[in-house]
Motif scaffolding. Structure first.
Motif, PDB file in Angstrom:
ATOM      1  N   HIS A 144      -1.316   4.312  -2.827  1.00  0.00           N
ATOM      2  CA  HIS A 144      -2.716   3.883  -3.033  1.00  0.00           C
ATOM      3  C   HIS A 144      -2.526   2.564  -3.502  1.00  0.00           C
ATOM      4  CE1 HIS A 144      -7.292   4.276  -4.468  1.00  0.00           C
ATOM      5  NE2 HIS A 144      -7.060   3.271  -3.572  1.00  0.00           N
ATOM      6  N   GLY A 145      -1.822   2.316  -4.729  1.00  0.00           N
ATOM      7  CA  GLY A 145      -1.634   0.911  -5.184  1.00  0.00           C
ATOM      8  C   GLY A 145      -1.044   0.056  -4.144  1.00  0.00           C
ATOM      9  N   TYR A 146      -0.094   0.582  -3.354  1.00  0.00           N
ATOM     10  CA  TYR A 146       0.399  -0.387  -2.373  1.00  0.00           C
ATOM     11  C   TYR A 146      -0.314  -0.852  -1.548  1.00  0.00           C
ATOM     12  CZ  TYR A 146       4.130  -1.459   1.170  1.00  0.00           C
ATOM     13  OH  TYR A 146       4.969  -1.835   2.017  1.00  0.00           O
ATOM     14  N   VAL A 147      -0.964   0.097  -1.087  1.00  0.00           N
ATOM     15  CA  VAL A 147      -2.091  -0.030   0.146  1.00  0.00           C
ATOM     16  C   VAL A 147      -3.157  -1.105  -0.270  1.00  0.00           C
ATOM     17  CG1 VAL A 147      -4.082   1.170   1.325  1.00  0.00           C
ATOM     18  CG2 VAL A 147      -1.967   2.355   1.091  1.00  0.00           C
ATOM     19  N   MET A 148      -3.641  -1.215  -1.474  1.00  0.00           N
ATOM     20  CA  MET A 148      -4.536  -1.842  -1.943  1.00  0.00           C
ATOM     21  C   MET A 148      -4.070  -3.413  -2.026  1.00  0.00           C
ATOM     22  SD  MET A 148      -7.171  -0.412  -4.338  1.00  0.00           S
ATOM     23  CE  MET A 148      -6.913  -0.831  -5.853  1.00  0.00           C
ATOM     24  N   ARG A 149      -2.694  -3.579  -2.311  1.00  0.00           N
ATOM     25  CA  ARG A 149      -2.171  -4.912  -2.303  1.00  0.00           C
ATOM     26  C   ARG A 149      -1.844  -5.430  -0.888  1.00  0.00           C
ATOM     27  NH1 ARG A 149       0.694  -2.425  -6.391  1.00  0.00           N
ATOM     28  NH2 ARG A 149       2.386  -1.885  -5.095  1.00  0.00           N
ATOM     29  N   ARG A 150      -1.783  -4.592   0.134  1.00  0.00           N
ATOM     30  CA  ARG A 150      -1.359  -4.974   1.458  1.00  0.00           C
ATOM     31  C   ARG A 150      -2.227  -4.744   2.370  1.00  0.00           C
ATOM     32  NH1 ARG A 150       3.300  -2.962   3.370  1.00  0.00           N
ATOM     33  NH2 ARG A 150       2.572  -4.278   5.125  1.00  0.00           N
ATOM     34  N   LEU A 151      -3.218  -3.927   2.415  1.00  0.00           N
ATOM     35  CA  LEU A 151      -4.012  -3.617   3.576  1.00  0.00           C
ATOM     36  C   LEU A 151      -5.247  -3.421   2.963  1.00  0.00           C
ATOM     37  CD1 LEU A 151      -1.610  -0.949   4.959  1.00  0.00           C
ATOM     38  CD2 LEU A 151      -2.049  -3.197   6.160  1.00  0.00           C
ATOM     39  N   ASP A 152      -6.402  -3.617   4.111  1.00  0.00           N
ATOM     40  CA  ASP A 152      -7.588  -3.444   3.918  1.00  0.00           C
ATOM     41  C   ASP A 152      -8.009  -1.795   4.086  1.00  0.00           C
ATOM     42  OD1 ASP A 152      -8.599  -5.911   3.642  1.00  0.00           O
ATOM     43  OD2 ASP A 152      -8.868  -6.608   5.533  1.00  0.00           O
ATOM     44  N   ILE A 153      -8.865  -1.354   3.047  1.00  0.00           N
ATOM     45  CA  ILE A 153      -9.096  -0.053   3.250  1.00  0.00           C
ATOM     46  C   ILE A 153     -10.080   0.244   4.159  1.00  0.00           C
ATOM     47  CG2 ILE A 153      -9.680   2.214   1.899  1.00  0.00           C
ATOM     48  CD1 ILE A 153      -7.994   1.204  -0.136  1.00  0.00           C
ATOM     49  N   ASP A 154      -9.927   0.740   5.285  1.00  0.00           N
ATOM     50  CA  ASP A 154     -10.848   1.084   6.316  1.00  0.00           C
ATOM     51  C   ASP A 154     -11.257   2.785   6.231  1.00  0.00           C
ATOM     52  OD1 ASP A 154      -8.673   2.261   7.302  1.00  0.00           O
ATOM     53  OD2 ASP A 154      -8.590   1.021   9.195  1.00  0.00           O
ATOM     54  N   GLN A 155     -12.016   3.125   7.402  1.00  0.00           N
ATOM     55  CA  GLN A 155     -12.323   4.594   7.274  1.00  0.00           C
ATOM     56  C   GLN A 155     -11.095   5.392   7.526  1.00  0.00           C
ATOM     57  OE1 GLN A 155     -13.946   2.343   9.724  1.00  0.00           O
ATOM     58  NE2 GLN A 155     -16.103   2.902   9.798  1.00  0.00           N
ATOM     59  N   VAL A 156     -10.065   5.059   8.318  1.00  0.00           N
ATOM     60  CA  VAL A 156      -9.002   5.858   8.452  1.00  0.00           C
ATOM     61  C   VAL A 156      -8.025   6.049   7.229  1.00  0.00           C
ATOM     62  CG1 VAL A 156      -6.661   5.928   9.838  1.00  0.00           C
ATOM     63  CG2 VAL A 156      -8.993   5.233  10.727  1.00  0.00           C
ATOM     64  N   LEU A 157      -7.666   4.812   6.459  1.00  0.00           N
ATOM     65  CA  LEU A 157      -6.906   5.065   5.596  1.00  0.00           C
ATOM     66  C   LEU A 157      -7.728   5.550   4.125  1.00  0.00           C
ATOM     67  CD1 LEU A 157      -4.917   1.735   4.873  1.00  0.00           C
ATOM     68  CD2 LEU A 157      -4.081   3.955   4.592  1.00  0.00           C
ATOM     69  N   GLY A 158      -9.003   5.120   4.054  1.00  0.00           N
ATOM     70  CA  GLY A 158      -9.912   5.716   3.064  1.00  0.00           C
ATOM     71  C   GLY A 158     -10.092   7.431   3.098  1.00  0.00           C
ATOM     72  N   THR A 159     -10.109   7.778   4.581  1.00  0.00           N
ATOM     73  CA  THR A 159      -9.995   9.191   4.509  1.00  0.00           C
ATOM     74  C   THR A 159      -8.954   9.954   4.072  1.00  0.00           C
ATOM     75  OG1 THR A 159     -11.792   8.819   6.506  1.00  0.00           O
ATOM     76  CG2 THR A 159     -10.570  10.996   6.356  1.00  0.00           C
ATOM     77  N   ALA A 160      -7.912   9.201   4.637  1.00  0.00           N
ATOM     78  CA  ALA A 160      -6.375   9.768   3.999  1.00  0.00           C
ATOM     79  C   ALA A 160      -6.310   9.834   2.755  1.00  0.00           C
ATOM     80  CB  ALA A 160      -5.250   9.123   4.799  1.00  0.00           C
ATOM     81  N   LEU A 161      -6.955   8.632   1.749  1.00  0.00           N
ATOM     82  CA  LEU A 161      -6.860   8.745   0.419  1.00  0.00           C
ATOM     83  C   LEU A 161      -7.543   9.727  -0.182  1.00  0.00           C
ATOM     84  CD1 LEU A 161      -6.381   4.790  -0.001  1.00  0.00           C
ATOM     85  CD2 LEU A 161      -4.880   6.457  -0.586  1.00  0.00           C
ATOM     86  N   ILE A 162      -8.896   9.840   0.509  1.00  0.00           N
ATOM     87  CA  ILE A 162      -9.751  10.902  -0.244  1.00  0.00           C
ATOM     88  C   ILE A 162      -8.967  12.513  -0.041  1.00  0.00           C
ATOM     89  CG2 ILE A 162     -11.692  12.312   0.535  1.00  0.00           C
ATOM     90  CD1 ILE A 162     -13.202   9.865   1.532  1.00  0.00           C
ATOM     91  N   ASP A 163      -8.418  12.654   1.260  1.00  0.00           N
ATOM     92  CA  ASP A 163      -7.848  13.912   1.224  1.00  0.00           C
ATOM     93  C   ASP A 163      -6.581  14.039   0.197  1.00  0.00           C
ATOM     94  OD1 ASP A 163      -7.587  16.300   2.905  1.00  0.00           O
ATOM     95  OD2 ASP A 163      -5.570  15.345   3.440  1.00  0.00           O
ATOM     96  N   MET A 164      -5.801  12.953   0.091  1.00  0.00           N
ATOM     97  CA  MET A 164      -4.711  12.942  -0.752  1.00  0.00           C
ATOM     98  C   MET A 164      -5.158  13.116  -2.150  1.00  0.00           C
ATOM     99  SD  MET A 164      -3.090  11.183  -3.114  1.00  0.00           S
ATOM    100  CE  MET A 164      -3.433   9.477  -3.112  1.00  0.00           C
ATOM    101  N   TYR A 165      -6.161  12.389  -2.631  1.00  0.00           N
ATOM    102  CA  TYR A 165      -6.561  12.795  -4.177  1.00  0.00           C
ATOM    103  C   TYR A 165      -7.146  13.948  -4.249  1.00  0.00           C
ATOM    104  CZ  TYR A 165      -5.775   8.023  -5.633  1.00  0.00           C
ATOM    105  OH  TYR A 165      -5.230   6.826  -5.993  1.00  0.00           O
ATOM    106  N   ALA A 166      -8.029  14.739  -3.320  1.00  0.00           N
ATOM    107  CA  ALA A 166      -8.618  15.693  -3.516  1.00  0.00           C
ATOM    108  C   ALA A 166      -7.509  16.926  -3.337  1.00  0.00           C
ATOM    109  CB  ALA A 166      -9.568  16.149  -2.251  1.00  0.00           C
ATOM    110  N   LYS A 167      -6.346  16.492  -2.594  1.00  0.00           N
ATOM    111  CA  LYS A 167      -5.441  17.912  -2.520  1.00  0.00           C
ATOM    112  C   LYS A 167      -4.612  17.716  -3.783  1.00  0.00           C
ATOM    113  CE  LYS A 167      -6.081  19.140   2.130  1.00  0.00           C
ATOM    114  NZ  LYS A 167      -5.785  18.702   3.447  1.00  0.00           N
TER     115      LYS A 167
END
Length: 679
Positions: A331-354
DNA sequence: GTAGGGTTAG
């Protein structure tokens, strides 16, 4: 006459050298002045030159004014319109040409048929093809391939094959039309057959066709065909570049042949980010978590920066085993390098929840700028697995208010969330809303959720009635839901019917047989238990061994039941024995009914203490500082006795212990579990 | 005066 002889060729070159309208205009004027224009010299070139520089209107004006128009002038106009992306104009000119009695040639037919294909006007195409045959172009390879392409675009592969077989000469374009035609209508096997025949006839393999074939094989999942095409490439020394090899990796990953994918990958002389990502996401999607994560680390050691696809793969892998530390670092890596859009955001929601953190999941959800249906669905499902039924419900209401239409998946998650929270009335109410207001036909999944909800709440008869009223045939999921409800509430009589139905449906899943065996064991029906064992043996099934994993200091540790191999096993057992004493002192009674085997009580108690989740908890307690929250991931449902014991442990050690089992999360704190014992 | 088929792969 003299002028024509002198300037004819130069005029053509002059026109070809023109780069804009003004230059053409000069030559045009020269032609008129010299009288060559009225003679007809290079007029076709003039038309095509105007069209080439984007002056199609000018070209048309010149064309219309020409006193005599031979077939080459007509073709220049036809080609001009074809290049200008105006297929209907192509057909108009073709028709006009026919009206004026000009005999079309090979290119007039070819380009006109192509235009029909673009317009999907197959009737006109057939008509032109008929005329072409009458004019003697029936064996023309250009005309023929345009017809083949037309047939393949409209899925008439049998007609295409009929023509193809009659063609006296066939080049790579003809073969390609056939192969891509078969690929596009899903007849992959025939596509491969044509491809092999082409090779046999000594035709040079075309890598674009090859790519199309490999992709088609990846999507149809025909493992055998996939291997045979790969074999063909190797046997015939077809040169393979990084794109072809990456497609092969992806194909093997998609058909579940990860070993082959790995081998192709390792043999690639040049790999790029896409190659790495293809294998990583292949591993992640097939549940090969550690392979995916090792590869993710390795790619970075080799200096490749992970991109979106590899990150999504790594997140998916992390979420499968609860590697929250790794997930967070991604997540940290993503924040530094990419914009968090719906796709990445959804993957991160899923990761944190799981990975056990529903609050981080929500924080992520909250930060996604334009939330779409998929974001909402992910968050609703996350609430569901954590047993937050009310929050899931308010999110559904929120999405309806913000005009995002909930779909069947939304309701499946909602019903499951309500079920995990024991919100029976809400479940029944929203099931109705789904059908009546949102016009969504309940599928087996929705029924199974509602039946699960009723059965979990002990309303076995109501669940039974709902099954009887179902519009579709009740399937395995429905009967399993009823059975597990009957199991939990010791409703052995009702359960027996469900068990019978489950057995009739002949499931192929060892977990379901375990449920059956557990049910009969709980009912004390040891004959049935041994019957189930026999069936499992006959089917060559083994009970999936329970295992639990826990991430301690960023490292993953896995435990099997009675796992004596662990270096800290002695310490773990000592701690468990100590805890057992303290637990009993504050009221814990071992629930030996959760041990399947027909054994002595004392042996059963010892087996309970050796369940993998308990070993993992003890290990994590030994190796983390006081107060650290623990996350255990189990591959099966958590056992009822361990569930009870973990509540007591949470009091004694004053820790929050999160256990994720195959169905949902249990947050144990201060002697209570978040599931409220609805599980 | 020219033509017919597709551009990369996760």
């Amino acid at each position: 006459m003299l002028l024509k002889r002198y300037f004819g060729k130069d005029l053509k070159n002059l026109l070809l050298a023109c780069n804009d309208r003004a230059q053409i205009f000069e030559v045009h004027a020269l032609m008129i002045l010299s009288g060559l224009f009225s003679y007809g010299t290079s007029t076709a070139q003039l038309v095509s030159s105007y069209a080439r520089v984007g002056e199609i209107e000018f070209a048309r004006k010149v064309f219309d004014k020409l006193p005599k128009r031979r077939v080459n002038v007509w073709n220049a106009m036809i080609v001009a319109y074809s290049r200008n992306d105006s297929p209907s104009e192509v057909i108009n000119v073709y028709k006009q040409m026919r009206c004026e009695g000009v005999k079309p040639d090979s290119s007039s037919f070819t380009v006109s048929i192509k235009a029909c294909t673009r317009l999907l006007d197959f009737e006109m195409g057939e008509e032109i093809w008929k005329t072409a045959v009458e004019c003697g172009y029936g064996n023309d390879i250009f005309v023929g391939s345009s017809v083949l392409n037309m047939y393949s675009k409209c899925g008439k592969m049998d007609e295409a094959m009929g023509l193809f077989e009659k063609m006296p000469r066939r080049d790579v374009v003809c073969w390609t039309a056939m192969i891509t035609g078969f690929v596009q209508c899903g007849r992959v096997r025939e596509a491969v057959d044509v491809y092999c025949q082409m090779q046999r006839e000594g035709m040079e393999g075309d890598r674009v066709v090859m790519l199309g074939l490999i992709q088609a094989l990846a999507n149809t999942g025909e493992a055998k065909l996939g291997r045979s095409v790969h074999g063909y490439l190797i046997r015939n020394d077809v040169p393979m570049d990084v794109v072809i090899q990456t497609s092969l990796v992806d194909m093997y990953a998609k058909i579940g042949e990860l070993e082959f994918a790995y081998r192709v990958f390792r043999q690639m002389p040049n790999k790029n980010v896409i190659s790495w990502s293809a294998l990583i996401s292949g591993y992640a999607q097939n549940g090969f978590v550690s392979n995916a994560l090792e590869l993710f680390a390795e790619m970075q050691r080799y200096g490749f920066q992970p991109d979106l696809v590899s990150i999504l793969g790594a997140l998916l892998a992390s979420s499968q085993v609860g590697r929250s530390r790794l997930g967070k670092s991604i997540h940290g890596y993503v924040m530094r390098r990419l914009d968090i859009d719906q796709v990445l955001g959804t993957a991160l929601i899923d990761m944190y929840a799981k990975c056990g953190s529903i609050s981080c999941a929500y924080a992520m959800f909250d930060r996604i700028p334009c939330k779409d249906l998929i974001c909402f669905n992910a968050m609703i499902a996350s609430y569901g697995i954590h047993g937050h039924g009310k929050e899931a419900l308010s999110l559904v209401i929120q999405m309806i208010e913000s005009n995002i239409k909930p779909d069947h998946a939304t309701f499946a998650s909602l019903l499951s969330a309500l079920s995990h929270s024991g919100l029976v009335k809400e479940g029944q109410y929203w099931f109705d809303i789904m059908v009546k207001e949102h016009k969504i036909q309940p599928g087996e999944k929705h029924y199974a959720c509602l039946i699960d909800l009723l059965a979990r709440a002990g309303k076995v008869e109501e669940a039974q009635n709902l099954i009887n009223s179902m519009t579709c045939e009740p399937g395995l999921a429905v009967w399993v839901a009823l059975l597990s409800g009957c199991h939990n509430y010791k409703r052995f009589l009702n359960g027996e019917l469900a068990a019978k139905k489950v057995m009739e449906l002949n499931p192929d899943n060892s977990g379901i047989y375990s449920l059956l065996a557990n049910f009969f064991a709980a009912a004390g029906k040891w004959n049935e238990v041994s019957e189930i064992r026999k069936i499992m043996k006959r089917k060559g099934m083994k009970k999936t061994p329970g295992h639990s994993v826990v991430e301690v200091n960023g490292q993953l540790h896995a435990f099997l039941m009675e796992d004596k191999s662990h270096p800290q096993y002695e310490q773990i057992v000592k701690l468990l024995e100590k805890l057992d004493k303290e637990m009993r002192a504050i009221g814990y009674v071992p629930k030996t009914e959760f041990v399947l085997h027909n054994l002595e009580e004392e042996v059963k108690v010892r087996m309970l203490c050796n369940h993998s989740e308990r070993l993992a908890i003890a290990f994590a307690l030994l190796n983390t500082g006081p107060g650290t929250k623990l996350l255990i991931t189990k591959n099966l449902r958590v056992c009822g006795d361990c569930h009870e014991a973990t509540k007591f442990i949470s009091i004694i050690v004053k820790r929050e212990i999160v256990v994720r089992d195959v169905k949902r999360f249990h947050h144990f704190k201060d002697g209570l579990c978040s599931c409220g014992d609805y599980w």
